[in-house]
Scaffold this active site. Structure first.
Site, short mmCIF file in Angstrom:
data_model
loop_
_atom_site.label_atom_id
_atom_site.label_comp_id
_atom_site.label_asym_id
_atom_site.label_seq_id
_atom_site.Cartn_x
_atom_site.Cartn_y
_atom_site.Cartn_z
N GLU A 60 35.56 28.40 28.28
CA GLU A 60 34.91 27.12 28.59
C GLU A 60 35.60 26.35 29.72
O GLU A 60 34.94 25.69 30.51
CB GLU A 60 34.83 26.22 27.35
N HIS A 129 29.73 23.68 14.90
CA HIS A 129 28.59 24.12 15.71
C HIS A 129 27.41 23.17 15.58
O HIS A 129 26.29 23.54 15.88
CB HIS A 129 28.11 25.52 15.27
#
Lengths: 341, 346
Positions: A60, A129
């Site tokens: 990321e 999530h």
């Protein structure tokens, strides 16, 4: 008008913008041949090739930083983060680099980046999530933040975001990907950033619904009209930075009551900041305390029977609206951490 | 410490023969000498104005490390680009930044590279291929990779990016991710680690089990070098090879340059280092090393060097004087340059 799913609308926006401008690149995890874990970018790799739709490693920080550097060299990158929760790893590149690069170069550069990502709970994806982290990005000067809840809004706003000269965090609602909606068929359908949408006109209460809560807000409004004859005005801000505060304040001027519903936790949230703005600019209009419907301050629980209660339900929204009409707060509309242990 | 073994390949540990070093022509070689003198002159003055309090905040001097910025930048072309560090005056000057605008930035004036709003760690000169110094250790490395990604996607890798970072930043996740992504995609960048042995107070031997950062290259599947960072020609040789390789589509390389900061970490924090160690490294001063080479090659005379150094000094001092006379950043400018698109619905 044509009917598209929210996911198809996003894909159309990406396709149109990539056709229009070959500087637009899409990169992220699994976006290429696989088409993305939510299939949003399905077909784009086949259509545009490996130099425009790029699969990255699980990195990321590098994804975010690559967007910054690519933009500085003339690309218009759309960088995807598979889940908004993963953007935590990339916060230096997003908040310290992308957001500040224009300021710290004295205006020499602008970064036409879109950071795209799905957010939201309801799919049993559990705590890491399922978050709704828009507040993190709204807090940093130099980032624009957009959070559409309908297919039409998603398409129009994504096209605008890609054309925007500045970094835009484009937050998608994972639970809405397969939800259908009417999308204008016109050539080049754009919605400008910074414009809120009154999704349902009403005279009794202003209900500002942030992100995916728009759907339940509209359901609650429909039921309240039938059962209580309360006419709720549902406003979807759509664009959190820049925010169309004027539309919201004008609505409160007409209704005298404000309820805010969001999936994010209360503390330091967009809703909390909005309440402050309305209190400052519309204090005299209010006949009731500002209502607030949001989850308890706990991580998103995993099993359905808990996740369903965690999220703002239609019932809780109705309760808050009724209380606002009565000029009160509901006896308990936010579970605080004191109640959880 | 290196003596003699100036360019070492990793993982083979093959030492380059002197005659296989790519070399700059004599004009470039002289420019490299002048640039190092310029960097030294600038940073010594920057340290003075920081210590006197005239410049707010602190500066991170590059004194002692000049050969690295100069060696790498001499191997790059005009369309190439770099990202720099918190210790970025050297990279900026090596890429042709105007010392007046640099001093103006450090002194908070409108004409600074960040309109006086960033300071020493936010000097960017994108027109000269400098994507910016950076206040975050390792923060610029993913950005260089991004530039390389655009070059690969849009320019057939014709533009090469050099990412500078220190031995401290080498342990940041951003650097790891950047190296892996660049190698996996075959991007045209060169990772340049300036190992001056200390990350503020922590020595590399404590911060890493493997103190030779160049050795990490093998782990990513890219070429690696460990070079004598006090010799700008050794740096040039490795950087030249790396840039050519990147431009040919062979992907990135990692070059670790062994060096030393003569004036410590910053004017704010200067932990003690062993005196003997400092003396050893100062005996191998990069400007002296290259000056000796240029003298023995006959490309400059001692008098020419002294004249050049005096001219550079005068120019740098003039730049400071001009910056002192420049307008401070106006208050309204504080609210500017956040977004390019100013139209908002409010």
């Amino acid at each position: 008008m044509t009917e598209l799913t929210y996911s198809q609308a996003i894909r159309e926006a990406l396709t149109e913008e990539m056709e229009r401008d070959d500087r637009v690149l899409l990169f992220g995890e699994d976006v290429g041949a696989y088409g993305g874990v939510f299939k949003v970018s399905e077909g784009l790799y086949e259509k545009f090739g490996e130099k425009r739709v790029i699969d990255t490693p699980t990195s990321e920080i590098a994804i975010a930083g690559a967007a910054v550097g690519a933009a500085m060299l003339g690309a218009r990158p759309v960088a995807e983060f598979q889940f908004i929760d993963f953007m935590a790893s990339a916060m230096d590149q997003i908040a310290n680099q992308a957001a500040k690069m224009r300021y710290l170069t004295g205006g020499q550069v602008a970064l036409p980046i879109v950071f795209r990502t799905p957010a939201g709970a309801g799919g049993n994806f559990a705590a890491q999530h399922s978050q709704s982290l828009e507040a993190w990005f709204c807090h940093i000067p130099g980032l624009k933040v957009v959070m559409p809840a309908t297919a039409a809004d998603a398409k129009g706003l994504l096209k605008s975001a890609i054309r925007d000269a500045d970094p835009v965090v484009f937050i998608e609602q994972k639970m809405l990907y397969s939800r259908r909606g009417e999308v204008p068929e016109e050539n080049d359908f754009l919605i400008p950033l910074g414009s809120a949408d009154i999704k349902r006109a009403g005279s009794d209460v202003t209900l500002v619904a942030i992100g995916g809560t728009v759907i339940r807000a509209l359901e609650a409004a429909s039921r309240l009209a039938e059962t209580d004859r309360i006419e709720v005005e549902v406003i979807d801000p759509r664009s959190l930075v820049p925010l169309d505060l004027a539309t919201i304040v004008d609505s409160v001027r007409r209704t005298s009551r404000l309820v805010i519903v969001q999936e994010a936790h209360k503390a330091c949230s967009v809703g909390a900041s909005l309440a402050l703005d309305v209190l400052r600019e519309g204090f005299g209009y209010l006949d009731a305390p500002v209502g607030f419907v949001c989850p308890p301050s706990v991580p998103v629980p995993y099993p359905s029977h808990l996740e369903e209660i965690y999220l703002p339900t239609v019932e809780r929204i109705e309760t808050s609206v009724r209380a606002a009409v009565a000029g009160e707060l509901p006896s308990q509309d936010i579970m605080s951490v004191r109640d959880a242990s | 410490m290196f003596s003699g073994a100036a360019v070492v390949e990793y993982p083979s540990l093959r030492v380059w023969e002197r005659d296989e070093w790519p070399e700059p022509d004599s004009e470039t070689s002289l420019q490299m000498l002048e640039r190092m003198v310029r960097i030294r002159s600038f940073d010594k003055l920057a340290v003075n104005i920081s210590k006197s309090g005239e410049a707010p905040g602190s500066v991170h001097p590059y004194v002692g490390q000049e050969a690295i910025a100069v060696g790498v930048c001499a191997a790059l072309g005009v369309n190439d680009f770099v990202t720099s560090t918190h210790r970025g005056h050297g990279h900026s000057i090596a890429r042709g930044a105007d010392p007046y605008r640099m001093f103006a930035e450090v002194l908070g004036r409108e004409n600074g590279y960040a309109r006086g709003k960033g300071g020493s760690m936010h000097i960017a000169d994108p027109d000269n291929g400098n994507l910016g110094t950076n206040g975050i250790a390792g923060g610029g490395v993913p950005i260089a990779v991004g530039g390389a990604l655009a070059s690969w996607a849009m320019h057939s890798s014709a533009r090469v990016g050099a990412a500078f970072f220190g031995d401290g930043a080498a342990n940041e996740g951003s650097v790891h991710e950047s190296m892996n992504l660049a190698a996996a995609l075959g991007l045209p960048c060169v990772f340049v680690c300036e190992n001056n042995l200390y990350s503020i107070s922590v020595r590399i031997t404590k911060a890493a089990a493997q103190p030779h950062i160049g050795a990490r290259a093998a782990g990513y599947g890219m070429s690696g070098f460990v070079v004598d960072g006090q010799d700008c020609l050794a740096v040039y040789a490795a950087a030249s090879r790396a840039a050519t390789s990147a431009r040919s589509g062979n992907g990135p390389s990692l070059i670790e340059c062994k060096t030393y900061s003569y004036l410590g970490h910053s004017t704010f924090s200067r932990p003690r280092k062993p005196q003997e160690e400092t003396k050893l490294w100062m005996a191998r001063d990069p400007i002296d090393v290259h000056r000796e080479k240029c003298l023995s090659d006959g490309v400059i005379t001692a008098e020419d060097f002294d004249r050049m150094a005096a001219e550079v000094d005068a120019e740098i001092n003039d730049a400071l004087e001009a910056a002192r006379r420049a307008e401070p950043t106006p208050v309204k400018a504080m609210l500017e340059d956040v977004f390019e698109t100013k139209k908002t619905l409010r």
